[in-house]
Design a protein around this motif. Sequence first.
Motif, PDB file in Angstrom:
ATOM      1  N   VAL A 166      60.979  42.319  38.654  1.00 43.62           N
ATOM      2  CA  VAL A 166      60.452  41.288  39.946  1.00 43.62           C
ATOM      3  C   VAL A 166      59.389  41.231  39.949  1.00 43.62           C
ATOM      4  CG1 VAL A 166      60.780  41.428  42.615  1.00 43.62           C
ATOM      5  CG2 VAL A 166      62.713  42.965  41.230  1.00 43.62           C
ATOM      6  N   MET A 167      58.366  41.943  39.773  1.00 45.38           N
ATOM      7  CA  MET A 167      56.812  41.759  40.195  1.00 45.38           C
ATOM      8  C   MET A 167      57.119  40.303  38.885  1.00 45.38           C
ATOM      9  SD  MET A 167      53.322  43.384  39.369  1.00 45.38           S
ATOM     10  CE  MET A 167      54.725  45.087  39.431  1.00 45.38           C
ATOM     11  N   LEU A 168      56.854  40.012  37.539  1.00 43.58           N
ATOM     12  CA  LEU A 168      57.253  39.536  36.806  1.00 43.58           C
ATOM     13  C   LEU A 168      57.824  37.708  37.724  1.00 43.58           C
ATOM     14  CD1 LEU A 168      57.927  40.601  33.354  1.00 43.58           C
ATOM     15  CD2 LEU A 168      55.806  39.258  33.609  1.00 43.58           C
ATOM     16  N   LYS A 169      58.700  37.981  38.048  1.00 45.21           N
ATOM     17  CA  LYS A 169      59.479  36.387  38.687  1.00 45.21           C
ATOM     18  C   LYS A 169      58.959  36.097  39.702  1.00 45.21           C
ATOM     19  CE  LYS A 169      63.325  36.461  36.803  1.00 45.21           C
ATOM     20  NZ  LYS A 169      63.951  35.387  36.288  1.00 45.21           N
ATOM     21  N   PHE A 170      57.822  36.870  40.137  1.00 46.02           N
ATOM     22  CA  PHE A 170      57.327  36.713  41.420  1.00 46.02           C
ATOM     23  C   PHE A 170      55.766  35.410  41.177  1.00 46.02           C
ATOM     24  CE2 PHE A 170      59.879  39.259  44.661  1.00 46.02           C
ATOM     25  CZ  PHE A 170      59.977  38.407  45.682  1.00 46.02           C
ATOM     26  N   LEU A 171      55.227  36.685  40.423  1.00 46.06           N
ATOM     27  CA  LEU A 171      54.310  35.752  39.254  1.00 46.06           C
ATOM     28  C   LEU A 171      54.983  34.740  39.156  1.00 46.06           C
ATOM     29  CD1 LEU A 171      52.114  38.922  38.066  1.00 46.06           C
ATOM     30  CD2 LEU A 171      51.901  37.847  39.897  1.00 46.06           C
ATOM     31  N   PHE A 172      55.654  34.686  38.666  1.00 43.92           N
ATOM     32  CA  PHE A 172      56.009  32.733  38.002  1.00 43.92           C
ATOM     33  C   PHE A 172      56.498  31.742  38.982  1.00 43.92           C
ATOM     34  CE2 PHE A 172      59.223  30.142  36.270  1.00 43.92           C
ATOM     35  CZ  PHE A 172      58.459  29.715  35.379  1.00 43.92           C
ATOM     36  N   PHE A 173      57.650  32.415  40.084  1.00 46.72           N
ATOM     37  CA  PHE A 173      57.201  31.492  40.884  1.00 46.72           C
ATOM     38  C   PHE A 173      56.485  31.082  42.227  1.00 46.72           C
ATOM     39  CE2 PHE A 173      62.055  32.924  39.070  1.00 46.72           C
ATOM     40  CZ  PHE A 173      61.979  31.238  38.543  1.00 46.72           C
ATOM     41  N   TYR A 174      55.924  31.876  42.745  1.00 47.78           N
ATOM     42  CA  TYR A 174      54.964  32.367  43.367  1.00 47.78           C
ATOM     43  C   TYR A 174      53.910  32.200  42.864  1.00 47.78           C
ATOM     44  CZ  TYR A 174      59.618  31.424  45.533  1.00 47.78           C
ATOM     45  OH  TYR A 174      61.138  31.978  45.819  1.00 47.78           O
ATOM     46  N   GLY A 175      53.451  32.865  42.262  1.00 52.48           N
ATOM     47  CA  GLY A 175      51.653  33.171  41.791  1.00 52.48           C
ATOM     48  C   GLY A 175      51.090  34.339  42.033  1.00 52.48           C
ATOM     49  N   MET A 176      50.163  34.311  42.780  1.00 54.74           N
ATOM     50  CA  MET A 176      49.661  35.367  43.021  1.00 54.74           C
ATOM     51  C   MET A 176      50.237  35.763  44.865  1.00 54.74           C
ATOM     52  SD  MET A 176      48.855  38.953  42.368  1.00 54.74           S
ATOM     53  CE  MET A 176      47.592  38.422  40.681  1.00 54.74           C
ATOM     54  N   CYS A 177      51.318  36.318  45.312  1.00 51.82           N
ATOM     55  CA  CYS A 177      51.642  35.592  46.332  1.00 51.82           C
ATOM     56  C   CYS A 177      51.762  37.087  46.856  1.00 51.82           C
ATOM     57  CB  CYS A 177      52.862  34.988  46.653  1.00 51.82           C
ATOM     58  SG  CYS A 177      54.255  36.254  45.439  1.00 51.82           S
ATOM     59  N   SER A 178      51.343  37.284  48.063  1.00 47.47           N
ATOM     60  CA  SER A 178      51.369  37.777  49.340  1.00 47.47           C
ATOM     61  C   SER A 178      52.505  39.252  48.635  1.00 47.47           C
ATOM     62  CB  SER A 178      52.178  37.951  50.673  1.00 47.47           C
ATOM     63  OG  SER A 178      52.469  37.354  51.080  1.00 47.47           O
ATOM     64  N   VAL A 179      53.752  38.996  48.421  1.00 45.40           N
ATOM     65  CA  VAL A 179      55.630  40.574  47.997  1.00 45.40           C
ATOM     66  C   VAL A 179      53.988  40.808  46.113  1.00 45.40           C
ATOM     67  CG1 VAL A 179      57.169  40.224  46.898  1.00 45.40           C
ATOM     68  CG2 VAL A 179      56.573  39.065  49.053  1.00 45.40           C
ATOM     69  N   ALA A 180      53.899  39.959  45.350  1.00 46.72           N
ATOM     70  CA  ALA A 180      53.352  40.328  44.152  1.00 46.72           C
ATOM     71  C   ALA A 180      51.723  41.262  44.462  1.00 46.72           C
ATOM     72  CB  ALA A 180      52.910  39.197  43.080  1.00 46.72           C
ATOM     73  N   LYS A 181      51.740  40.986  45.197  1.00 49.38           N
ATOM     74  CA  LYS A 181      50.467  41.980  45.497  1.00 49.38           C
ATOM     75  C   LYS A 181      50.267  42.973  46.340  1.00 49.38           C
ATOM     76  CE  LYS A 181      47.773  38.440  47.784  1.00 49.38           C
ATOM     77  NZ  LYS A 181      46.676  38.146  48.483  1.00 49.38           N
ATOM     78  N   GLU A 182      51.380  42.964  47.074  1.00 51.17           N
ATOM     79  CA  GLU A 182      51.886  44.503  47.731  1.00 51.17           C
ATOM     80  C   GLU A 182      52.664  45.266  46.405  1.00 51.17           C
ATOM     81  OE1 GLU A 182      51.267  45.308  50.744  1.00 51.17           O
ATOM     82  OE2 GLU A 182      50.517  43.514  51.603  1.00 51.17           O
ATOM     83  N   LEU A 183      53.559  44.565  45.366  1.00 47.43           N
ATOM     84  CA  LEU A 183      53.545  45.876  44.616  1.00 47.43           C
ATOM     85  C   LEU A 183      52.457  45.997  43.962  1.00 47.43           C
ATOM     86  CD1 LEU A 183      56.854  43.015  43.210  1.00 47.43           C
ATOM     87  CD2 LEU A 183      57.103  45.198  45.111  1.00 47.43           C
ATOM     88  N   LEU A 184      51.522  45.411  44.224  1.00 53.75           N
ATOM     89  CA  LEU A 184      50.691  45.691  42.159  1.00 53.75           C
ATOM     90  C   LEU A 184      50.549  46.963  43.212  1.00 53.75           C
ATOM     91  CD1 LEU A 184      49.809  42.848  41.294  1.00 53.75           C
ATOM     92  CD2 LEU A 184      50.356  44.471  39.596  1.00 53.75           C
ATOM     93  N   LEU A 185      49.590  46.375  44.414  1.00 56.41           N
ATOM     94  CA  LEU A 185      48.870  48.055  45.773  1.00 56.41           C
ATOM     95  C   LEU A 185      49.799  49.330  45.479  1.00 56.41           C
ATOM     96  CD1 LEU A 185      47.299  45.108  48.215  1.00 56.41           C
ATOM     97  CD2 LEU A 185      46.151  46.705  46.145  1.00 56.41           C
ATOM     98  N   MET A 186      50.430  48.911  45.865  1.00 52.32           N
ATOM     99  CA  MET A 186      51.775  50.270  45.395  1.00 52.32           C
ATOM    100  C   MET A 186      51.667  50.865  44.365  1.00 52.32           C
ATOM    101  SD  MET A 186      55.563  48.689  47.664  1.00 52.32           S
ATOM    102  CE  MET A 186      56.593  49.651  46.904  1.00 52.32           C
ATOM    103  N   ARG A 187      51.638  50.019  43.059  1.00 59.04           N
ATOM    104  CA  ARG A 187      50.946  50.806  41.664  1.00 59.04           C
ATOM    105  C   ARG A 187      50.013  51.223  42.246  1.00 59.04           C
ATOM    106  NH1 ARG A 187      52.700  48.453  36.118  1.00 59.04           N
ATOM    107  NH2 ARG A 187      51.754  49.463  35.163  1.00 59.04           N
ATOM    108  N   TYR A 188      48.921  50.969  42.552  1.00 58.09           N
ATOM    109  CA  TYR A 188      47.533  51.269  42.339  1.00 58.09           C
ATOM    110  C   TYR A 188      47.612  52.847  43.442  1.00 58.09           C
ATOM    111  CZ  TYR A 188      46.685  47.226  40.844  1.00 58.09           C
ATOM    112  OH  TYR A 188      47.258  45.711  39.908  1.00 58.09           O
ATOM    113  N   PHE A 189      47.839  52.628  44.671  1.00 61.30           N
ATOM    114  CA  PHE A 189      46.722  53.457  45.564  1.00 61.30           C
ATOM    115  C   PHE A 189      48.383  54.099  46.239  1.00 61.30           C
ATOM    116  CE2 PHE A 189      44.045  49.713  44.843  1.00 61.30           C
ATOM    117  CZ  PHE A 189      43.080  50.824  44.476  1.00 61.30           C
TER     118      PHE A 189
END
Length: 347
Positions: A166-189
Amino acid sequence: MADSSDSVSVDMEMISVSGKEHLIKTGCGSISVAVFGDPDKPALVTYPDVALNYTSCFQGLFCCPEAFSLLLHNFCIYHISPPGHEFGAAIIKPSDPVPSVDDLAEQIAEVLDYFRVDAVMCMGVAAGAYILSLFAIKYTERVLGLILISPLCKAPSWTEWLYNKVMLKFLFFYGMCSVAKELLLMRYFSKKVRGNSQVPESDIVQACRRLLDERLSLNVSRFLQAINGREDITKGLKNLKCRSLVFVGEYSPFHADALHMTSNLEERYTALVEVQGCGSVVTEEQPDAMLIPLEYFLVGFGFYKPSRVNASPRSPLSPTSISPELFSPESMGVKLKPIKTRISVED
């Protein structure tokens, strides 16, 4: 990291805090390495998690005056960024093949050869911990010890695999968008520092969000694809004989992986530290919880040397002053497995 010296009194003849960026060509493309410290000292290699580099993944730990003093006094630090994750990185050509995790592990060997370093201590977070563990399995004789934070060792579960897709799809179509960042932040913190409608997110999350804006989505996708295609390295862990110190956040999505990994490492040389109320990136969210276990861990290698730093209530301890009481949950704010019975200082 270099600015951290302003917060403590350090003998500048003993510790070099100037860093230098190197862009090293390898068989799988160029890779950025930031070197801090005296190259004549033992080497410590770091590797961050997906979409992070050494600043966004290890700054919290190295900005602790005590950790800064402890690590820079004993090591030359080689911060390796995943391909295309360094500051000012160019977009990697889409035609370039996506590296595998084996390719990334081989890059580490090429980096060490470039700097003429024989053996290293390794410190990695999540995906970075997997790459360094794989490197240790491939090049056992070149690894002195492993410091792993919320490490991965098994193949992705279906949940993680789908999450990454899912994250790869957002990165491909929308770049480092707000959804991609939220998914990453959930991974980290942990949820606590990410905040909610009533509680604002913490400074570390805000800082990480800004740094994610600088990441190139195509470059991040390549690293994420490599990690999503990883294999189980559990069998290889049983062949490792080096000492290992594993930190894992209580709320890390990789908590079960870290426990599984610890159970498959050599018990006599392994310690597990579970950090309460923390996500995966302990180095940023609760770096203070790492200091005392790191101090004790380094005693076993004979690397530990007290530094010339003005005394503070939490300055690095001499080996003879470490008492069992310091390892209680009450004093540490963490849950500790019995470190004293898992690491043998005399071996």
